[in-house]
Design an enzyme around this catalytic site. Structure first.
Site, PDB file in Angstrom:
ATOM      1  N   ARG A 179     -13.719  -8.147 -24.627  1.00 23.76           N
ATOM      2  CA  ARG A 179     -12.447  -7.480 -24.900  1.00 23.76           C
ATOM      3  C   ARG A 179     -12.606  -5.969 -25.004  1.00 23.76           C
ATOM      4  O   ARG A 179     -11.841  -5.215 -24.397  1.00 23.76           O
ATOM      5  CB  ARG A 179     -11.804  -8.049 -26.169  1.00 23.76           C
ATOM      6  CG  ARG A 179     -11.363  -9.493 -26.016  1.00 23.76           C
ATOM      7  CD  ARG A 179     -10.864 -10.081 -27.316  1.00 23.76           C
ATOM      8  NE  ARG A 179     -11.934  -9.990 -28.314  1.00 23.76           N
ATOM      9  CZ  ARG A 179     -11.749  -9.903 -29.615  1.00 23.76           C
ATOM     10  NH1 ARG A 179     -10.537  -9.871 -30.132  1.00 23.76           N
ATOM     11  NH2 ARG A 179     -12.778  -9.842 -30.439  1.00 23.76           N
TER      12      ARG A 179
ATOM     13  N   ASN B 299      -8.732 -12.997 -27.579  1.00 25.49           N
ATOM     14  CA  ASN B 299      -9.449 -14.263 -27.522  1.00 25.49           C
ATOM     15  C   ASN B 299      -8.456 -15.400 -27.668  1.00 25.49           C
ATOM     16  O   ASN B 299      -7.517 -15.313 -28.462  1.00 25.49           O
ATOM     17  CB  ASN B 299     -10.477 -14.358 -28.644  1.00 25.49           C
ATOM     18  CG  ASN B 299     -11.715 -13.530 -28.387  1.00 25.49           C
ATOM     19  OD1 ASN B 299     -12.002 -13.148 -27.263  1.00 25.49           O
ATOM     20  ND2 ASN B 299     -12.463 -13.254 -29.442  1.00 25.49           N
TER      21      ASN B 299
END
Length: 90
Positions: free
Chosen positions: A20, A38
């Protein structure tokens, strides 16, 4: 500029490997807006929007990800423009 928006789902070893954070850096470098987060099933999901070529470049980056990731699949679906400001982790 031709705008494009996509929703992506990235599977493989993509959590706990800075996917990320690295995606945020790459998106900002490419001036792509949107977000990444996520998913409970171990995947990473995101929304990318901006110049069509830049969005494609970010999708291409997702096929590799950061150094410790192992990307098995990147599912891309056309999305709706959400007029996101910047790119962040959700």
């Amino acid at each position: 500029m031709t705008a494009r928006a996509v929703d992506v789902t990235i599977s493989g070893r993509v959590q706990g490997v800075f996917f990320r954070a690295s995606c945020v850096q790459e998106a900002r470098r490419l001036s792509v807006a949107g977000w990444v987060r996520n998913a409970p099933d171990g995947k990473v999901i995101g929304h990318f929007e901006g110049d069509a070529d830049a969005v494609v470049a970010l999708i291409d980056w997702c096929h590799e990800g950061p150094r410790h990731a192992r990307v098995d699949d990147v599912d891309v679906r056309e999305g709706a423009i959400q007029h996101c400001e910047g790119f962040d982790v959700r």
